[in-house]
Design an enzyme around this catalytic site. Structure first.
Site, mmCIF file in Angstrom:
data_model
loop_
_atom_site.group_PDB
_atom_site.id
_atom_site.type_symbol
_atom_site.label_atom_id
_atom_site.label_comp_id
_atom_site.label_asym_id
_atom_site.label_seq_id
_atom_site.Cartn_x
_atom_site.Cartn_y
_atom_site.Cartn_z
ATOM 1 N N ARG A 234 5.382 -12.585 9.846
ATOM 2 C CA ARG A 234 6.061 -11.355 9.460
ATOM 3 C C ARG A 234 7.402 -11.244 10.181
ATOM 4 N NH1 ARG A 234 2.617 -7.298 9.316
ATOM 5 N NH2 ARG A 234 4.013 -5.619 9.893
ATOM 6 N N GLU B 192 0.871 -1.167 0.000
ATOM 7 C CA GLU B 192 0.000 0.000 0.000
ATOM 8 C C GLU B 192 0.915 1.226 0.000
ATOM 9 O OE1 GLU B 192 -2.698 0.388 3.316
ATOM 10 O OE2 GLU B 192 -3.572 2.212 2.455
ATOM 11 N N LYS C 170 4.395 0.780 9.315
ATOM 12 C CA LYS C 170 4.419 2.076 8.637
ATOM 13 C C LYS C 170 3.792 3.166 9.490
ATOM 14 C CE LYS C 170 3.139 0.188 4.741
ATOM 15 N NZ LYS C 170 2.505 0.054 3.426
HETATM 16 P P1 ATP Z 1 2.812 -2.071 7.917
HETATM 17 O O1 ATP Z 1 2.202 -2.880 9.011
HETATM 18 O O2 ATP Z 1 4.244 -1.779 8.103
HETATM 19 O O3 ATP Z 1 2.026 -0.857 7.575
HETATM 20 P P2 ATP Z 1 1.552 -3.417 5.846
HETATM 21 O O4 ATP Z 1 1.352 -4.867 5.922
HETATM 22 O O5 ATP Z 1 0.379 -2.556 6.081
HETATM 23 O O6 ATP Z 1 2.789 -3.024 6.689
HETATM 24 P P3 ATP Z 1 1.669 -3.367 3.043
HETATM 25 O O7 ATP Z 1 2.117 -2.267 2.170
HETATM 26 O O8 ATP Z 1 0.240 -3.713 3.044
HETATM 27 O O9 ATP Z 1 2.153 -3.003 4.483
HETATM 28 O O10 ATP Z 1 2.557 -4.654 2.833
HETATM 29 C C1 ATP Z 1 2.906 -5.169 1.578
HETATM 30 C C2 ATP Z 1 3.310 -6.595 1.750
HETATM 31 O O11 ATP Z 1 4.415 -6.692 2.625
HETATM 32 C C3 ATP Z 1 2.188 -7.416 2.355
HETATM 33 O O12 ATP Z 1 2.076 -8.616 1.627
HETATM 34 C C4 ATP Z 1 2.631 -7.669 3.751
HETATM 35 O O13 ATP Z 1 2.172 -8.915 4.206
HETATM 36 C C5 ATP Z 1 4.156 -7.634 3.630
HETATM 37 N N1 ATP Z 1 4.759 -7.212 4.880
HETATM 38 C C6 ATP Z 1 4.502 -6.080 5.571
HETATM 39 N N2 ATP Z 1 5.200 -6.047 6.717
HETATM 40 C C7 ATP Z 1 5.925 -7.193 6.764
HETATM 41 C C8 ATP Z 1 6.839 -7.756 7.700
HETATM 42 N N3 ATP Z 1 7.162 -7.132 8.834
HETATM 43 N N4 ATP Z 1 7.389 -8.956 7.410
HETATM 44 C C9 ATP Z 1 7.086 -9.584 6.267
HETATM 45 N N5 ATP Z 1 6.237 -9.117 5.349
HETATM 46 C C10 ATP Z 1 5.648 -7.935 5.581
HETATM 47 MG MG MG Z 2 -1.392 -3.193 4.767
#
Ligand code: ATP
Ligand code: MG
Length: 561
Positions: free
Chosen positions: A265, A39, A275
């Site tokens: 994760r 995102e 984020k």
């Molecule tokens: P955040 O919690 O940091 O905002 P998010 O999951 O909302 O992260 P996205 O942009 O939706 O961020 O994530 C893109 C991809 O990266 C998703 O498939 C998510 O599962 C993966 N991802 C995000 N954070 C991690 C992490 N700490 N370890 C592994 N994969 C991750």
């Molecule tokens: Mg997300």
């Protein structure tokens, strides 16, 4: 985990890789198609790197492809700056999506049609409940929810209302489109989840075309299906969403049947990988920006001087499992140190200078000595380092009244200057306050190159720079951003932050070849650590980041804490 596990293994096996291999062998899929779906509401962090390495790595290994797809379904939080940074970061990590750059917003019209399809099937309805009422009606983990009073609207009424939602008749929050599944389901995600909400905000790509936006759940699986994704790999928090993912795939005329798999994760000590928290660090000014070298963002690590290859190696060592765990920051630093130890050119730099005058060395004379660029790699060759009568050495390398185990310079003692000569300290000069400000030494011209023809030995070799030739620099040394191993975010970030995470040293003295250093190309300052030119440098204003110290300092930190 031991540091040697999976050593040198670029793609260690893991359960998702096994699934893909089995699917290829059984013929369920031809070539795997994966995707990385960020995102664009912030910069990527090292947690994302784990997902990137997994998704692009699987595609590469098994001859498939990995799409880069922006999950740009919430215009309230998304920005073009983030869209651009994400592409830069994925490329820098060493991966390429080729032609396959997509946006969930490309599918808004198709998703809208599918929403009308669900309404037509009696599987979706427009609800008037407020967000708060919806929460009340939803029930809890132990109690079933209640049906909304609007749940049994006719297909015609629902279609009419949904079209009015699209055309902008309603205010934000006035109506939502919900799936009609089961308010008593044991899985709360199946209790009539919202599919579309009204957001009157311009979208970075579709502008004012839409004022209703699909939720993540309604956009994600269908986008996978449109792109022919075979393995939709995400983190464990989406496991409870999988039944919903499958419900959409079953109930919509989608062109393919992607499958979702979840892994745990990445969590890392002494930092935050969310984020939301990272945005807060930037917005509240606790760091200089998204690429502050203390940030766990890809751009921060890059600026600090972490090589992409070390980050990939770290991800390989961490592995892919379903176990929730927290990885030690020390492992990431270990990977960086290990790679730089093999690769980084050696240089001499004095961070805390003490002047040395070689009294028997002719005034005005300069000679060039050959220094080895990398003792572990002969092909790295040598370079010339100027030597002259006035030098700087590290203040810590001298003690006026040394304890027993201190073997470096002291009054009357002889040591080796690396790549140069043996020198003996003959006098100590102090200021009025009694601080040592200069040393007087003599050198033995017979020891050029660092060995005595008579075979006599010295107990220490120290680094130095020629005062006249050295360049002055600012050095930024970094410590963990958070004191606690697992900082709890929520309250005040300022309280959790390590106030000493940045230490700036000025007037450091570096050998002159470092005037040509380039950002992104770390070097080892001998005996000190790995350093990398920062992009704040400009002309004669040289600024270096400490990438990582020469040795693991975590054991020490732990013992203290
Ligand atoms: P955040 O919690 O940091 O905002 P998010 O999951 O909302 O992260 P996205 O942009 O939706 O961020 O994530 C893109 C991809 O990266 C998703 O498939 C998510 O599962 C993966 N991802 C995000 N954070 C991690 C992490 N700490 N370890 C592994 N994969 C991750
Ligand atoms: Mg997300």
């Amino acid at each position: 985990m031991s540091h040697d596990e999976n050593a040198g293994n670029e793609s260690p096996s893991n359960f998702i890789r096994d699934i893909v291999r089995d699917d290829l062998e059984s013929g369920r899929v031809g070539a795997p198609i994966t995707r990385f779906p960020p995102e664009p509401n912030g910069y990527l962090h090292i947690g994302h790197a784990k997902s990137i390495c997994l998704n692009f790595g699987l595609a590469r290994e098994f001859g498939g492809r990995c799409n880069l797809r922006y999950d740009d379904t919430n215009p309230a939080r998304e920005e073009q700056e983030y869209i651009d940074s994400i592409q830069q970061d994925v490329r820098w990590l060493g991966f390429d999506w080729g032609e396959h750059l997509y946006y969930a917003s490309d599918y808004f019209e198709q998703l809208y049609e599918w929403a009308e399809h669900l309404i037509g099937e009696g599987l979706a309805y427009v609800d008037d409940l407020s967000a708060e009422e919806m929460r009340e009606y939803r029930g809890t983990l132990t109690e079933p929810g209640k049906n909304s009073p609007h749940r049994d609207r006719s297909v015609e009424e629902n279609l009419d209302l949904f079209r009015k939602m699209r055309s902008g008749t309603f205010k934000e929050g006035e109506k939502v489109l919900r799936a009609k599944i089961d308010m008593a389901s044991g899985n709360i995600n199946l209790r009539d989840p919202a599919l579309y909400r009204i957001i009157h905000a311009p979208h970075p790509r579709t502008g004012d075309e839409w004022c209703i936006y699909p939720n993540y759940d309604f956009a994600h699986g269908q986008s996978d299906a449109i792109e022919g994704v075979t393995h939709s790999v995400c983190t464990l928090e989406f496991a409870d969403h999988r039944p919903l993912y499958e419900w959409f795939i079953e109930n919509l005329p989608v062109p393919a049947e992607p499958k979702q798999y979840e892994f745990s994760r990445l969590n890392l000590t002494h930092t935050v990988l969310s984020k939301r928290a990272l945005v807060q660090l930037v917005d509240e000014g606790h760091v200089s920006g998204w690429d502050d070298p203390r940030m766990p963002t890809i751009s921060g690590l890059r600026r600090r001087g972490y090589p992409a290859e070390a980050i990939r190696e770290f991800c390989a060592r961490v592995g892919v499992t379903k176990q929730d765990n927290v990885i030690e920051m020390a492992l990431l630093e270990f990977c960086v140190r290990e790679l730089l130890n093999a690769r980084a050119p050696r240089r001499m730099a004095v961070l805390n200078p003490l002047k040395v005058v070689i009294e028997n060395y002719p005034e005005g004379k300069t000679e060039e000595l050959q220094a080895v660029n990398n003792p572990g790699d002969e092909t790295a060759g040598t370079r010339a380092v100027p030597f002259s009568r006035e030098l700087y050495i590290e203040r810590d390398d001298f003690m006026e009244d040394p304890p027993k185990k201190f073997f470096r310079l002291a009054p009357g003692r002889e040591v080796r200057l690396r790549y140069a000569f043996f020198v003996t300290c003959t006098d100590v000069i102090k200021n009025d306050a009694g601080d040592v400000v200069e040393l007087r030494c003599t050198y033995d011209p017979e020891t050029r190159g660092g060995n005595a023809p008579d075979g006599r030995k010295v107990k220490a070799t120290i680094h130095w720079v020629s005062a006249e030739h050295a360049i002055s620099a600012e050095i930024r040394q970094y410590e963990p951003l958070f004191n606690e191993e697992e900082p709890r975010i929520g309250g005040s970030l300022a309280d959790a932050l390590n106030p000493d995470s940045l230490k700036v040293l000025t007037d450091c003295q570096l050998e002159p070849s470092l005037a040509d250093a380039e950002a992104g190309e770390p070097v080892q300052f001998e005996r000190l650590g790995y350093f990398c030119l920062d992009r704040d440098s400009d002309g004669d204003n040289h600024i270096f980041n400490r990438v990582v110290a020469l040795r693991d300092s975590w054991a020490k930190i732990k013992a203290k804490g």
